[in-house]
Design a protein around this motif. Structure first.
Motif, short mmCIF file in Angstrom:
data_model
loop_
_atom_site.label_atom_id
_atom_site.label_comp_id
_atom_site.label_asym_id
_atom_site.label_seq_id
_atom_site.Cartn_x
_atom_site.Cartn_y
_atom_site.Cartn_z
N LEU A 1 0.84 -1.21 0.00
CA LEU A 1 0.00 0.00 0.00
C LEU A 1 0.87 1.25 0.00
O LEU A 1 0.68 2.16 -0.82
CB LEU A 1 -0.91 -0.03 1.25
CG LEU A 1 -1.66 1.26 1.58
CD1 LEU A 1 -2.79 1.49 0.58
CD2 LEU A 1 -2.25 1.20 3.01
N CYS B 1 0.77 13.34 2.81
CA CYS B 1 0.23 11.99 3.03
C CYS B 1 -0.26 11.81 4.47
O CYS B 1 0.34 12.37 5.41
CB CYS B 1 1.31 10.93 2.82
SG CYS B 1 1.97 10.89 1.15
N TYR C 1 -3.42 6.92 3.00
CA TYR C 1 -3.22 5.47 2.90
C TYR C 1 -3.93 4.80 4.08
O TYR C 1 -3.66 5.14 5.24
CB TYR C 1 -1.73 5.12 2.94
CG TYR C 1 -0.95 5.75 1.82
CD1 TYR C 1 -0.78 5.10 0.60
CD2 TYR C 1 -0.37 7.01 1.97
CE1 TYR C 1 -0.06 5.67 -0.43
CE2 TYR C 1 0.35 7.60 0.94
CZ TYR C 1 0.50 6.93 -0.26
OH TYR C 1 1.22 7.51 -1.28
N THR D 1 -6.20 3.68 -0.99
CA THR D 1 -5.75 5.08 -0.95
C THR D 1 -6.88 6.00 -1.41
O THR D 1 -7.60 5.66 -2.35
CB THR D 1 -4.55 5.27 -1.91
OG1 THR D 1 -3.61 4.22 -1.64
CG2 THR D 1 -3.86 6.60 -1.71
#
Ligand SMILES: C[S@@+](CC[C@H](N)C(=O)[O-])C[C@H]1O[C@@H](n2cnc3c(N)ncnc32)[C@H](O)[C@@H]1O
Length: 279
Positions: A68, A176, A207, A276
């Motif tokens: 991932l 992120c 994620y 995601t």
């Protein structure tokens, strides 16, 4: 199916056994701080439980979490080649526990440097349980990640508050977000998930590897709801959250790729979603 139904009870048994261990451990160490309030003791108890169970949880999660974060996962299936943007830039990990993924972060940073690609350059790691901090420090040191990895000893709800954390997370500042079995634990997701969405830049990646409500089998879903009565106080997290729905409805997403990981049984009592979301 019996194995799946009994699995949470096995974990709750480990939690129950961790209770006397916690009392003895802190009494023997003369650390009476752990007994000052129920919530402090609860954190100490969870820390004893998680330090034992966490490595097993990591082992089970790694076959999905590593691809991932490497951008090698689509529709819940691991891909041989990179199909989406791997972890990069300024990262926030929510509910980092003892920092199970520090070695992976270090490897990713080193490989990105070697290949001249954009790897993570700053990692903020939020975790309010102070009893996990000493194990975390060891993991950060072993991974030689001190310069990049910033320990935020607070929960998601305090991240926008500079006085509490020393490192204020600004709106639209993160490239992120990483949540690995963390959203099951956070309080008030209806308030705190929108905060996280706000911290993510446009084009930023979230994620996700989370355990969620079972929507495949009405029987298991019913047993899951019953089990949650005991699970919440014993394991400090929620079994039946519909995290995929909550994430999808946070706002506008450029791309959403969330699915059950390949190979999970429809009878899982602790089923997952992986993937995601791109803002
Ligand atoms: C199941 S553990 C997962 C730890 C880690 N993500 C891993 O993969 O090993 C969930 C963590 O979320 C933490 N947590 C609880 N409340 C939180 C909050 N308000 N904000 C951030 N993390 C929280 C818990 O203390 C716990 O360590």
């Amino acid at each position: 199916m019996l194995r799946e139904i009994l699995f949470p009870w096995a974990l709750m048994t480990v939690s129950a056994l961790s209770l006397p261990v916690t009392i003895i451990k802190f009494l023997v160490a003369g650390d009476l701080h752990a007994f000052t309030s129920w919530s402090t003791f609860r954190d100490a108890w969870f820390a004893v439980f998680w330090i034992n169970v966490g490595p097993l949880a990591k082992q089970t999660a790694a076959p999905n979490v590593i691809p991932l974060l490497q951008g090698r996962l689509k529709d819940g299936k691991v891909q041989e080649k990179v199909v989406s943007q791997p972890l990069h830039g300024t990262v926030l990990e929510i509910g980092r526990g003892v920092g199970m993924w520090t070695q992976f972060y270090k490897k990713t940073i080193d490989e990105a440097e070697k290949d001249g690609t954009a790897g993570p350059d700053t990692i903020y790691a939020s975790e309010p349980n102070r009893f996990l901090a000493s194990t975390l420090r060891k993991h950060v040191k072993t991974a030689s990640l001190e310069e990049v990895y910033h320990v935020l000893p607070i929960g998601v709800e305090g991240l926008g508050n500079a006085t509490a954390s020393g490192a204020k997370i600004e709106p639209e500042s993160l490239d992120c977000i990483v949540t690995v079995q963390g959203l099951c634990c956070i309080p008030e997701p209806e308030k705190n998930l929108p905060l996280l969405y706000q911290y993510l830049k446009r084009g930023g990646h979230w994620y996700v590897f989370e355990h969620v409500r079972n929507d495949e089998s009405p029987l298991i879903s019913g047993i899951q709801s019953f089990t949650e009565i005991f699970w919440k106080p014993m394991v400090c997290c929620h079994l039946c959250r519909d995290t995929a729905k909550a994430l999808r409805s946070l706002g506008k997403w450029e791309e959403i790729d969330l699915a059950p990981p390949q190979g999970e049984s429809p009878y899982e009592m602790i089923p997952h979603i992986v993937g995601t979301l791109v803002k």
